[in-house]
Design a protein around this motif. Structure first.
Motif, PDB file in Angstrom:
ATOM      1  N   LEU A 131       0.839  -1.208   0.000  1.00  0.00           N
ATOM      2  CA  LEU A 131       0.000   0.000   0.000  1.00  0.00           C
ATOM      3  C   LEU A 131       0.871   1.253   0.000  1.00  0.00           C
ATOM      4  O   LEU A 131       0.568   2.231  -0.686  1.00  0.00           O
ATOM      5  CB  LEU A 131      -0.943   0.011   1.201  1.00  0.00           C
ATOM      6  CG  LEU A 131      -2.133  -0.933   1.113  1.00  0.00           C
ATOM      7  CD1 LEU A 131      -2.987  -0.831   2.373  1.00  0.00           C
ATOM      8  CD2 LEU A 131      -2.973  -0.657  -0.123  1.00  0.00           C
ATOM      9  N   ALA A 132       1.959   1.232   0.764  1.00  0.00           N
ATOM     10  CA  ALA A 132       2.874   2.380   0.768  1.00  0.00           C
ATOM     11  C   ALA A 132       3.467   2.574  -0.624  1.00  0.00           C
ATOM     12  O   ALA A 132       3.585   3.703  -1.113  1.00  0.00           O
ATOM     13  CB  ALA A 132       3.976   2.171   1.810  1.00  0.00           C
ATOM     14  N   LYS A 133       3.805   1.475  -1.285  1.00  0.00           N
ATOM     15  CA  LYS A 133       4.316   1.538  -2.660  1.00  0.00           C
ATOM     16  C   LYS A 133       3.267   2.170  -3.586  1.00  0.00           C
ATOM     17  O   LYS A 133       3.596   3.000  -4.438  1.00  0.00           O
ATOM     18  CB  LYS A 133       4.670   0.124  -3.130  1.00  0.00           C
ATOM     19  CG  LYS A 133       5.138   0.029  -4.563  1.00  0.00           C
ATOM     20  CD  LYS A 133       5.426  -1.434  -4.920  1.00  0.00           C
ATOM     21  CE  LYS A 133       5.544  -1.624  -6.406  1.00  0.00           C
ATOM     22  NZ  LYS A 133       5.676  -3.046  -6.770  1.00  0.00           N
ATOM     23  N   LEU A 134       2.008   1.786  -3.400  1.00  0.00           N
ATOM     24  CA  LEU A 134       0.906   2.372  -4.171  1.00  0.00           C
ATOM     25  C   LEU A 134       0.893   3.890  -4.013  1.00  0.00           C
ATOM     26  O   LEU A 134       0.802   4.636  -4.990  1.00  0.00           O
ATOM     27  CB  LEU A 134      -0.422   1.773  -3.702  1.00  0.00           C
ATOM     28  CG  LEU A 134      -1.700   2.579  -3.942  1.00  0.00           C
ATOM     29  CD1 LEU A 134      -2.034   2.648  -5.412  1.00  0.00           C
ATOM     30  CD2 LEU A 134      -2.849   2.004  -3.166  1.00  0.00           C
ATOM     31  N   SER A 135       1.015   4.355  -2.781  1.00  0.00           N
ATOM     32  CA  SER A 135       0.984   5.793  -2.526  1.00  0.00           C
ATOM     33  C   SER A 135       2.166   6.500  -3.183  1.00  0.00           C
ATOM     34  O   SER A 135       2.008   7.551  -3.801  1.00  0.00           O
ATOM     35  CB  SER A 135       0.979   6.070  -1.026  1.00  0.00           C
ATOM     36  OG  SER A 135       1.023   7.459  -0.798  1.00  0.00           O
ATOM     37  N   ILE A 136       3.343   5.916  -3.043  1.00  0.00           N
ATOM     38  CA  ILE A 136       4.549   6.524  -3.614  1.00  0.00           C
ATOM     39  C   ILE A 136       4.442   6.597  -5.136  1.00  0.00           C
ATOM     40  O   ILE A 136       4.769   7.623  -5.752  1.00  0.00           O
ATOM     41  CB  ILE A 136       5.802   5.755  -3.147  1.00  0.00           C
ATOM     42  CG1 ILE A 136       6.018   5.999  -1.642  1.00  0.00           C
ATOM     43  CG2 ILE A 136       7.025   6.149  -3.952  1.00  0.00           C
ATOM     44  CD1 ILE A 136       6.988   5.046  -0.981  1.00  0.00           C
ATOM     45  N   GLN A 137       3.947   5.522  -5.763  1.00  0.00           N
ATOM     46  CA  GLN A 137       3.783   5.519  -7.224  1.00  0.00           C
ATOM     47  C   GLN A 137       2.735   6.541  -7.669  1.00  0.00           C
ATOM     48  O   GLN A 137       2.924   7.217  -8.673  1.00  0.00           O
ATOM     49  CB  GLN A 137       3.381   4.134  -7.728  1.00  0.00           C
ATOM     50  CG  GLN A 137       4.512   3.153  -7.781  1.00  0.00           C
ATOM     51  CD  GLN A 137       4.085   1.820  -8.382  1.00  0.00           C
ATOM     52  OE1 GLN A 137       2.958   1.366  -8.190  1.00  0.00           O
ATOM     53  NE2 GLN A 137       4.990   1.194  -9.100  1.00  0.00           N
ATOM     54  N   ALA A 138       1.634   6.629  -6.939  1.00  0.00           N
ATOM     55  CA  ALA A 138       0.572   7.575  -7.295  1.00  0.00           C
ATOM     56  C   ALA A 138       1.093   9.006  -7.222  1.00  0.00           C
ATOM     57  O   ALA A 138       0.791   9.837  -8.088  1.00  0.00           O
ATOM     58  CB  ALA A 138      -0.638   7.394  -6.381  1.00  0.00           C
ATOM     59  N   LYS A 139       1.875   9.287  -6.200  1.00  0.00           N
ATOM     60  CA  LYS A 139       2.455  10.631  -6.045  1.00  0.00           C
ATOM     61  C   LYS A 139       3.427  10.922  -7.183  1.00  0.00           C
ATOM     62  O   LYS A 139       3.404  12.001  -7.782  1.00  0.00           O
ATOM     63  CB  LYS A 139       3.158  10.710  -4.682  1.00  0.00           C
ATOM     64  CG  LYS A 139       3.775  12.036  -4.385  1.00  0.00           C
ATOM     65  CD  LYS A 139       2.745  13.000  -3.868  1.00  0.00           C
ATOM     66  CE  LYS A 139       3.434  14.230  -3.332  1.00  0.00           C
ATOM     67  NZ  LYS A 139       2.546  15.314  -3.126  1.00  0.00           N
ATOM     68  N   LYS A 140       4.274   9.938  -7.507  1.00  0.00           N
ATOM     69  CA  LYS A 140       5.295  10.115  -8.530  1.00  0.00           C
ATOM     70  C   LYS A 140       4.675  10.246  -9.933  1.00  0.00           C
ATOM     71  O   LYS A 140       5.033  11.130 -10.695  1.00  0.00           O
ATOM     72  CB  LYS A 140       6.249   8.922  -8.512  1.00  0.00           C
ATOM     73  CG  LYS A 140       7.537   9.143  -9.294  1.00  0.00           C
ATOM     74  CD  LYS A 140       8.432   7.912  -9.306  1.00  0.00           C
ATOM     75  CE  LYS A 140       8.778   7.431  -7.916  1.00  0.00           C
ATOM     76  NZ  LYS A 140       9.634   6.227  -7.925  1.00  0.00           N
ATOM     77  N   LYS A 141       3.714   9.374 -10.252  1.00  0.00           N
ATOM     78  CA  LYS A 141       3.166   9.334 -11.610  1.00  0.00           C
ATOM     79  C   LYS A 141       2.089  10.381 -11.860  1.00  0.00           C
ATOM     80  O   LYS A 141       1.974  10.897 -12.962  1.00  0.00           O
ATOM     81  CB  LYS A 141       2.600   7.947 -11.915  1.00  0.00           C
ATOM     82  CG  LYS A 141       3.674   6.896 -12.034  1.00  0.00           C
ATOM     83  CD  LYS A 141       3.079   5.559 -12.402  1.00  0.00           C
ATOM     84  CE  LYS A 141       4.205   4.537 -12.493  1.00  0.00           C
ATOM     85  NZ  LYS A 141       3.883   3.372 -13.256  1.00  0.00           N
ATOM     86  N   LEU A 142       1.275  10.650 -10.830  1.00  0.00           N
ATOM     87  CA  LEU A 142       0.115  11.517 -11.032  1.00  0.00           C
ATOM     88  C   LEU A 142       0.087  12.739 -10.128  1.00  0.00           C
ATOM     89  O   LEU A 142      -0.801  13.578 -10.253  1.00  0.00           O
ATOM     90  CB  LEU A 142      -1.176  10.716 -10.823  1.00  0.00           C
ATOM     91  CG  LEU A 142      -1.361   9.502 -11.725  1.00  0.00           C
ATOM     92  CD1 LEU A 142      -2.511   8.656 -11.230  1.00  0.00           C
ATOM     93  CD2 LEU A 142      -1.600   9.941 -13.155  1.00  0.00           C
ATOM     94  N   GLY A 143       1.008  12.800  -9.166  1.00  0.00           N
ATOM     95  CA  GLY A 143       0.990  13.907  -8.221  1.00  0.00           C
ATOM     96  C   GLY A 143      -0.187  13.841  -7.259  1.00  0.00           C
ATOM     97  O   GLY A 143      -0.604  14.854  -6.718  1.00  0.00           O
ATOM     98  N   LEU A 144      -0.731  12.654  -7.049  1.00  0.00           N
ATOM     99  CA  LEU A 144      -1.898  12.555  -6.170  1.00  0.00           C
ATOM    100  C   LEU A 144      -1.587  11.748  -4.921  1.00  0.00           C
ATOM    101  O   LEU A 144      -0.725  10.871  -4.918  1.00  0.00           O
ATOM    102  CB  LEU A 144      -3.092  11.951  -6.913  1.00  0.00           C
ATOM    103  CG  LEU A 144      -3.220  10.447  -7.076  1.00  0.00           C
ATOM    104  CD1 LEU A 144      -4.121   9.890  -5.991  1.00  0.00           C
ATOM    105  CD2 LEU A 144      -3.843  10.137  -8.422  1.00  0.00           C
ATOM    106  N   VAL A 145      -2.286  12.077  -3.850  1.00  0.00           N
ATOM    107  CA  VAL A 145      -2.190  11.352  -2.593  1.00  0.00           C
ATOM    108  C   VAL A 145      -3.456  10.501  -2.483  1.00  0.00           C
ATOM    109  O   VAL A 145      -4.560  11.037  -2.423  1.00  0.00           O
ATOM    110  CB  VAL A 145      -2.078  12.314  -1.390  1.00  0.00           C
ATOM    111  CG1 VAL A 145      -2.035  11.535  -0.086  1.00  0.00           C
ATOM    112  CG2 VAL A 145      -0.859  13.216  -1.534  1.00  0.00           C
TER     113      VAL A 145
END
Length: 161
Positions: free
Chosen positions: A65-79
């Motif tokens: 889940l933490a990986k999901l958050s990090i990827q979402a922030k990196k790829k889309l700028g979203l939390v």
């Protein structure tokens, strides 16, 4: 505890992932593969993780889940958002620093009418070990407390590899 399962729904690029029961290492390959597919969708916009029916969750699943958050922030700028109404689960999330990488909502989400079960994917022992190692490295990257909590496990897994 109920055996864990992962359900999902998608509407116009917004995904809902619902964890039901006891979500453990046995679902790590299933979750990891689903997240890769979700991020590959051209219309992917956001994700909500619903933990309202989660009875237990292990550190490997939390690391994914933490990986999901990090990827979402990196790829889309979203939390991303995590919904948890179970105090025990919320306490675990807070202790891992998830309030730094997710929007935590403690109220029941609108039920998604069209949830489908994510098919369980078998995972070899070697693949599972790698996923456990990667997930814990992600957790360690969140904060110093996690780094201290998981450094011996990570060192042990790295030595076994």
């Amino acid at each position: 505890m109920t055996a864990g399962k992962i359900q999902f729904a998608e509407n116009e690029g917004t995904y809902v992932l619902k964890f039901v029961g006891d979500v453990r290492l046995t679902l790590c390959s299933t979750l990891d593969t689903f997240l890769d597919k979700m991020f590959a969708q051209p219309d992917f916009k956001s994700v909500i993780v619903d933990l309202t029916e989660t009875e237990g969750i292990d550190s490997t699943s939390l690391g994914l889940l933490a990986k999901l958050s990090i990827q979402a922030k990196k790829k889309l700028g979203l939390v991303p958002t995590v919904v948890s109404t179970n105090e025990d689960i919320t306490r675990i999330l807070l202790s891992m620093g998830f309030d730094q990488v997710f929007i935590l909502v403690r109220e029941q989400a609108q039920p998604s009418q069209s949830l489908q079960e994510v098919p369980v994917e078998e995972c070899s022992e070697e693949s599972a070990k790698k996923k456990v190692l990667d997930a814990h490295k992600v957790l360690m990257s969140l904060n110093e407390k996690n780094r201290q909590a998981f450094k011996d496990l990570v060192k042990s897994l790295e030595c076994d590899g």
